[in-house]
Design a protein around this motif. Structure first.
Motif, PDB file in Angstrom:
ATOM      1  N   UNK A 431      -1.111 -18.655  39.940  1.00  8.84           N
ATOM      2  CA  UNK A 431       0.402 -19.499  39.698  1.00  8.84           C
ATOM      3  C   UNK A 431       0.886 -20.181  39.512  1.00  8.84           C
ATOM      4  N   UNK A 432       1.770 -20.428  40.590  1.00 14.45           N
ATOM      5  CA  UNK A 432       2.221 -22.191  41.244  1.00 14.45           C
ATOM      6  C   UNK A 432       1.699 -22.800  41.124  1.00 14.45           C
ATOM      7  N   UNK A 433       0.027 -23.557  41.643  1.00 12.80           N
ATOM      8  CA  UNK A 433      -0.896 -24.314  40.585  1.00 12.80           C
ATOM      9  C   UNK A 433      -0.032 -24.858  39.357  1.00 12.80           C
ATOM     10  N   UNK A 434       0.159 -23.908  38.855  1.00 17.49           N
ATOM     11  CA  UNK A 434      -0.321 -23.760  37.033  1.00 17.49           C
ATOM     12  C   UNK A 434       1.650 -24.559  36.568  1.00 17.49           C
ATOM     13  N   UNK A 435       2.818 -24.282  37.527  1.00 20.72           N
ATOM     14  CA  UNK A 435       4.026 -24.203  37.360  1.00 20.72           C
ATOM     15  C   UNK A 435       4.175 -25.355  37.344  1.00 20.72           C
ATOM     16  N   UNK A 436       5.062 -26.101  36.334  1.00 17.33           N
ATOM     17  CA  UNK A 436       6.228 -27.149  36.936  1.00 17.33           C
ATOM     18  C   UNK A 436       7.152 -27.523  37.887  1.00 17.33           C
ATOM     19  N   UNK A 437       7.324 -28.329  38.730  1.00 16.36           N
ATOM     20  CA  UNK A 437       8.881 -28.349  39.241  1.00 16.36           C
ATOM     21  C   UNK A 437       9.389 -28.837  38.915  1.00 16.36           C
ATOM     22  N   UNK A 438      10.828 -27.074  39.219  1.00 11.34           N
ATOM     23  CA  UNK A 438      12.025 -28.008  38.168  1.00 11.34           C
ATOM     24  C   UNK A 438      13.413 -28.500  38.671  1.00 11.34           C
ATOM     25  N   UNK A 439      12.928 -28.240  40.418  1.00 12.00           N
ATOM     26  CA  UNK A 439      14.663 -28.008  41.265  1.00 12.00           C
ATOM     27  C   UNK A 439      14.885 -30.142  40.729  1.00 12.00           C
ATOM     28  N   UNK A 440      16.207 -30.464  40.632  1.00  9.08           N
ATOM     29  CA  UNK A 440      17.329 -31.316  40.690  1.00  9.08           C
ATOM     30  C   UNK A 440      16.668 -31.784  39.560  1.00  9.08           C
ATOM     31  N   UNK A 441      16.528 -30.903  38.340  1.00 12.86           N
ATOM     32  CA  UNK A 441      16.497 -31.100  36.738  1.00 12.86           C
ATOM     33  C   UNK A 441      17.401 -31.010  35.830  1.00 12.86           C
ATOM     34  N   UNK A 442      18.028 -30.813  34.935  1.00 14.11           N
ATOM     35  CA  UNK A 442      19.203 -30.255  34.471  1.00 14.11           C
ATOM     36  C   UNK A 442      17.981 -29.661  33.090  1.00 14.11           C
ATOM     37  N   UNK A 443      18.918 -28.180  32.857  1.00 11.66           N
ATOM     38  CA  UNK A 443      17.772 -27.419  31.918  1.00 11.66           C
ATOM     39  C   UNK A 443      17.942 -27.933  31.050  1.00 11.66           C
ATOM     40  N   UNK A 444      18.210 -28.784  30.153  1.00 17.27           N
ATOM     41  CA  UNK A 444      18.558 -30.100  28.833  1.00 17.27           C
ATOM     42  C   UNK A 444      16.404 -30.640  29.237  1.00 17.27           C
ATOM     43  N   UNK A 445      16.715 -31.515  30.439  1.00 15.73           N
ATOM     44  CA  UNK A 445      14.942 -32.138  31.033  1.00 15.73           C
ATOM     45  C   UNK A 445      13.936 -30.838  30.821  1.00 15.73           C
ATOM     46  N   UNK A 446      14.071 -29.718  31.755  1.00 14.81           N
ATOM     47  CA  UNK A 446      13.273 -29.174  31.954  1.00 14.81           C
ATOM     48  C   UNK A 446      12.670 -28.812  30.116  1.00 14.81           C
ATOM     49  N   UNK A 447      13.501 -28.070  29.418  1.00 15.95           N
ATOM     50  CA  UNK A 447      13.177 -27.881  27.649  1.00 15.95           C
ATOM     51  C   UNK A 447      12.238 -28.734  27.548  1.00 15.95           C
ATOM     52  N   UNK A 448      12.592 -30.212  27.592  1.00 17.20           N
ATOM     53  CA  UNK A 448      11.961 -31.437  27.015  1.00 17.20           C
ATOM     54  C   UNK A 448      10.727 -31.544  27.984  1.00 17.20           C
TER      55      UNK A 448
END
Length: 453
Positions: A431-448
């Motif tokens: 599962x960890x292989x398939x998800x993006x890393x979200x640290x240091x990103x704004x919520x809006x950057x993660x949404x994009x």
């Protein structure tokens, strides 16, 4: 990217809002010290006794399911205040009740608060935190859950034996609940919710007060993320990635067997025939281990990232879960080492205790620290409340299933159960292989990144 200097007010906000997590953890396990007395006091049969204990879990499911709408309509902070009131009423009610029906109602109310806390608390913290500290601040909610578990174990142990001890065990929760309710009046509303409701001026002031580096940039990104989402529907094709991430992280969290261990650890240890001391005392070292490694997870989550914690944690979770499995007999299968006795009998309860502590350490620093962070991050602001409900409901559904199923199968098939938990931990790695890393990103950057919008 260098870490900005966060204003002290943001630390205060995280502390206050995370007290809901403390009450979450405390309320979940405090009943373990009182359940035998409750059965005797109310003269309960097996079915009534089981239903009494399950009433809080039922409340948890209901609370998680229905709290999203008030959080969206009235605000995250206002909903947290009502959650605090319900915690207080539940604690006092359970301590003072004179009949079984009232007791079940107040336990249900406590479960309602737990379920709602698991949705609104992490969502509020994620929406108000600066991006490069968000993981630690949301993980602080998980830290308080674990702290609440440990304090409940210790409180039960200290209160045990005094007159009407079961009432004191349940009633003492009223003190932190009242403190939570009072302190919530010292923190602001979620700025992203305020923008969604057209209160830009208040939102701008709050973003500045918590240490925003470029408030106008943050405001533009929030407005852009809300554009065109007036229908506010969660189950759309564009949201399939955040939905899948929330569902899977909540599922894998519970199918690791964490709550089977939290609720039945004394039984697991005692199955080896030693360490038969007080069940309440046996739980304390497990709670301490969970707390220490949750703190470690908090320190690491914004430095090494969510994925790396899941990678490392899943490996050690797998090792220790299969080690626990080897501590039990496997009906119909010969021993792997030529002895009729399983490892649990060969090395005693200390073997089981070490294995369980190893698993809890690996879980706390990975899945335990990451679950509420990921669920609160991956959904756009316009559907975050509904997404948080989905993730929390998934968590509590599997929690209920595992908690009820474990004692049914544990007597004969504990080895198979823990082998299954170990297999689920292997899936966590993939599962960890398939998800993006979200640290240091704004919520809006993660949404994009997740929705392309």
């Amino acid at each position: 990217m260098g870490k900005r200097k966060i204003k002290g007010f943001m630390f205060w906000i995280a502390f206050v809002s995370s007290l809901g997590g403390f009450l979450f953890g405390f309320d979940t396990v405090v009943i373990s010290g009182a359940e035998k007395d409750i059965k005797e006091v109310f003269a309960l049969g097996g079915f009534e006794h089981g239903f009494t204990l399950a009433s809080a879990i039922i409340g948890t499911l209901v609370g998680a399911l229905f709290c999203g709408r008030p959080a969206q309509k009235f605000g995250r902070l206002e909903t947290l205040k009502w959650i605090a009131y319900f915690y207080f009423i539940s604690a006092v009610g359970c301590a003072l009740v004179v009949n079984w029906y009232a007791f079940v109602f107040f336990r249900f109310l406590g479960g309602l608060s737990v379920g709602a806390s698991s949705v609104v608390g992490p969502m509020y913290i994620a929406e108000i935190s600066p991006a490069d500290w968000r993981g630690r601040f949301v993980a602080f909610f998980q830290f308080n859950i674990v702290l609440g578990l440990l304090v409940a174990y210790i409180s039960n142990y200290l209160i045990f034996g005094i007159p009407n001890d079961w009432q004191w065990m349940l009633g003492v929760e009223g003190f932190p609940a009242l403190l939570f309710a009072v302190l919530l009046f010292t923190i602001p509303e979620s700025p992203r919710w305020l923008v969604m409701k057209g209160m830009d001026s208040r939102a701008r002031n709050i973003l500045d007060s918590v240490g925003g580096e470029d408030v106008e940039k943050d405001m533009r990104e929030i407005r852009l993320s809300l554009a065109g989402d007036s229908k506010d529907k969660l189950f759309q094709a564009k949201y399939w990635k955040p939905i899948a991430i929330a569902f899977l992280v909540a599922t894998l969290n519970q199918l690791s067997g964490i709550n089977a261990i939290n609720y039945y650890a004394p039984r697991i240890i005692a199955s080896s025939g030693v360490l038969q001391e007080s069940a309440m005392l046996q739980s304390i070292p497990l709670g301490v281990t969970n707390l220490i490694f949750t703190m470690l997870g908090m320190l690491l989550i914004d430095k090494v990232g969510r994925r790396n914690l899941l990678f490392a944690g899943s490996v050690f979770m797998t090792i220790f879960l299969f080690a626990v499995a080897l501590g039990f007999e496997y009906p119909g299968l010969p021993s792997l080492w030529g002895s009729k006795a399983p490892l649990g009998e060969l090395f005693g309860g200390l073997y089981m205790m070490i294995c369980l502590m190893g698993f809890l350490a690996a879980f706390a620093v990975s899945l335990g620290a990451v679950i509420w962070v990921l669920i609160s991050e991956v959904f756009p602001t316009s559907v975050r409340a509904k997404g948080q409900v989905l993730g929390s409901m998934t968590h509590w559904f599997w929690c209920t299933a595992i908690t009820w199923a474990f004692p049914v199968f544990a007597e004969e098939y504990s080895g198979y159960l823990f082998s299954f938990f170990g297999a689920m931990s292997i899936l966590t790695f993939f599962f960890a292989l398939k998800i993006p890393e979200t640290k240091d990103k704004s919520l809006e950057e993660i949404q994009l990144e997740l929705t392309g919008k």
